[in-house]
Design a protein around this motif. Structure first.
Motif, mmCIF file in Angstrom:
data_model
loop_
_atom_site.group_PDB
_atom_site.id
_atom_site.type_symbol
_atom_site.label_atom_id
_atom_site.label_comp_id
_atom_site.label_asym_id
_atom_site.label_seq_id
_atom_site.Cartn_x
_atom_site.Cartn_y
_atom_site.Cartn_z
ATOM 1 N N LEU A 7 0.846 -1.194 0.000
ATOM 2 C CA LEU A 7 0.000 0.000 0.000
ATOM 3 C C LEU A 7 0.882 1.245 0.000
ATOM 4 N N SER A 8 0.877 1.973 -1.092
ATOM 5 C CA SER A 8 1.767 3.130 -1.245
ATOM 6 C C SER A 8 0.991 4.439 -1.155
ATOM 7 N N HIS A 9 1.449 5.267 -0.231
ATOM 8 C CA HIS A 9 0.806 6.566 -0.005
ATOM 9 C C HIS A 9 1.244 7.588 -1.048
ATOM 10 N N GLY A 10 0.530 8.701 -1.068
ATOM 11 C CA GLY A 10 0.809 9.784 -2.003
ATOM 12 C C GLY A 10 1.942 10.684 -1.534
ATOM 13 N N LEU A 11 2.280 11.631 -2.376
ATOM 14 C CA LEU A 11 3.410 12.536 -2.141
ATOM 15 C C LEU A 11 3.231 13.404 -0.903
ATOM 16 N N GLU A 12 2.051 13.890 -0.673
ATOM 17 C CA GLU A 12 1.799 14.808 0.446
ATOM 18 C C GLU A 12 1.222 14.059 1.637
ATOM 19 N N SER A 13 1.614 12.821 1.817
ATOM 20 C CA SER A 13 0.953 11.953 2.765
ATOM 21 C C SER A 13 1.978 11.114 3.518
ATOM 22 N N GLY A 14 1.515 10.023 4.098
ATOM 23 C CA GLY A 14 2.379 9.108 4.831
ATOM 24 C C GLY A 14 1.712 7.759 4.963
ATOM 25 N N PRO A 15 2.384 6.797 5.589
ATOM 26 C CA PRO A 15 1.844 5.437 5.674
ATOM 27 C C PRO A 15 0.572 5.312 6.510
ATOM 28 N N THR A 18 -5.276 8.374 5.359
ATOM 29 C CA THR A 18 -6.655 7.899 5.450
ATOM 30 C C THR A 18 -6.965 6.792 4.447
ATOM 31 N N LYS A 19 -6.634 7.004 3.172
ATOM 32 C CA LYS A 19 -6.997 6.007 2.154
ATOM 33 C C LYS A 19 -6.225 4.703 2.316
ATOM 34 N N VAL A 20 -4.906 4.777 2.492
ATOM 35 C CA VAL A 20 -4.156 3.522 2.633
ATOM 36 C C VAL A 20 -4.510 2.822 3.943
ATOM 37 N N SER A 21 -4.861 3.571 4.967
ATOM 38 C CA SER A 21 -5.310 2.955 6.217
ATOM 39 C C SER A 21 -6.626 2.214 6.015
ATOM 40 N N ALA A 22 -7.533 2.809 5.254
ATOM 41 C CA ALA A 22 -8.810 2.150 4.966
ATOM 42 C C ALA A 22 -8.585 0.872 4.169
ATOM 43 N N LEU A 23 -7.661 0.903 3.219
ATOM 44 C CA LEU A 23 -7.359 -0.296 2.435
ATOM 45 C C LEU A 23 -6.689 -1.357 3.305
ATOM 46 N N ALA A 24 -5.836 -0.952 4.234
ATOM 47 C CA ALA A 24 -5.184 -1.901 5.146
ATOM 48 C C ALA A 24 -6.224 -2.613 6.012
ATOM 49 N N GLY A 72 -2.169 1.889 -4.444
ATOM 50 C CA GLY A 72 -1.690 3.177 -3.985
ATOM 51 C C GLY A 72 -2.547 4.317 -4.460
ATOM 52 N N SER A 73 -2.264 5.469 -3.886
ATOM 53 C CA SER A 73 -2.999 6.689 -4.201
ATOM 54 C C SER A 73 -2.037 7.735 -4.744
ATOM 55 N N SER A 74 -2.416 8.355 -5.846
ATOM 56 C CA SER A 74 -1.665 9.437 -6.465
ATOM 57 C C SER A 74 -0.241 8.978 -6.793
ATOM 58 N N MET A 75 0.782 9.600 -6.216
ATOM 59 C CA MET A 75 2.157 9.170 -6.486
ATOM 60 C C MET A 75 2.330 7.696 -6.111
ATOM 61 N N GLY A 76 1.593 7.243 -5.109
ATOM 62 C CA GLY A 76 1.626 5.829 -4.734
ATOM 63 C C GLY A 76 1.036 4.936 -5.807
ATOM 64 N N HIS A 154 -15.128 9.807 -0.675
ATOM 65 C CA HIS A 154 -15.338 8.424 -1.112
ATOM 66 C C HIS A 154 -14.386 7.410 -0.475
ATOM 67 N N VAL A 155 -13.794 7.739 0.660
ATOM 68 C CA VAL A 155 -12.820 6.832 1.278
ATOM 69 C C VAL A 155 -13.459 5.482 1.598
ATOM 70 N N ASP A 156 -14.596 5.489 2.283
ATOM 71 C CA ASP A 156 -15.258 4.217 2.624
ATOM 72 C C ASP A 156 -15.696 3.482 1.367
ATOM 73 N N TRP A 157 -16.177 4.208 0.380
ATOM 74 C CA TRP A 157 -16.594 3.596 -0.881
ATOM 75 C C TRP A 157 -15.395 2.956 -1.577
ATOM 76 N N CYS A 158 -14.248 3.648 -1.588
ATOM 77 C CA CYS A 158 -13.024 3.082 -2.180
ATOM 78 C C CYS A 158 -12.633 1.790 -1.474
ATOM 79 N N ALA A 159 -12.763 1.767 -0.160
ATOM 80 C CA ALA A 159 -12.444 0.555 0.606
ATOM 81 C C ALA A 159 -13.377 -0.589 0.210
ATOM 82 N N ALA A 160 -14.649 -0.290 0.006
ATOM 83 C CA ALA A 160 -15.605 -1.331 -0.404
ATOM 84 C C ALA A 160 -15.267 -1.857 -1.804
ATOM 85 N N VAL A 161 -14.898 -0.966 -2.710
ATOM 86 C CA VAL A 161 -14.505 -1.376 -4.061
ATOM 87 C C VAL A 161 -13.223 -2.219 -3.991
#
Length: 170
Positions: A7-15, A18-24, A72-76, A154-161
């Protein structure tokens, strides 16, 4: 048979983003291992040449054997696709994908594996048209939502997808 998701985070983010945590959380629920490489030291310079080091770090944290999914998201998402060209993967899950990075010599590319993308119609950073073209050329699954680059609504929706994507890999 589960595997490992990188799970790779974006440039302005970290491990812990929100999105990568939801996917984890989805990985945990389905019995998949997940790894969240920390790229913040590489991203601090904002130098596009650091993308190669990002790819290498993600690959270093992938297991040598077994199924791997890059997500991953964006740069991830960008680095996940390029990593999939160097390590066999079972699939790609890409959020807010940039298909090119200004100053980086390589255009986006990815292995021909099952791929799902989620992108905001109103993404102010990564033009939606380029993502549509990429998805069309690959016959990839593309979900377009009424959101911007952060996909914050759409974080929760992305996790469901994502859950459906992993289940679909068998």
């Amino acid at each position: 048979m589960p595997g490992t998701v990188i799970l790779s985070h974006g440039l302005e983010s970290g491990p812990q983003a929100t999105k990568v945590s939801a996917l984890a959380t989805v990985c945990d629920a389905l019995g998949w291992a997940s790894v969240r490489p920390d790229y913040r030291d590489l991203d601090a310079s904002r130098d596009p040449r650091a993308i190669d080091a990002r790819i290498a770090r993600g690959l270093e944290q992938a297991p040598g054997e077994g199924r791997v999914v890059f997500a991953g998201s964006s740069m991830g998402a960008f680095t996940s696709g390029l990593a999939s060209l160097r390590r066999a993967s079972a699939g790609l899950f890409l959020l807010a994908l940039p298909t090119a990075i200004p100053g980086y010599e390589h255009a986006f590319d990815a292995a021909d594996v099952p791929t799902a993308l989620v992108h905001g119609w109103h993404d102010e950073i990564c033009p939606v048209g380029a993502v549509i073209d990429f998805a069309r050329a690959r016959s990839a699954t593309l979900h377009l939502v009424r959101d911007d680059h952060r996909l914050g609504a759409h974080v929760d929706w992305c996790a469901a997808v994502f859950r459906d994507f992993l289940v679909g890999l068998g």
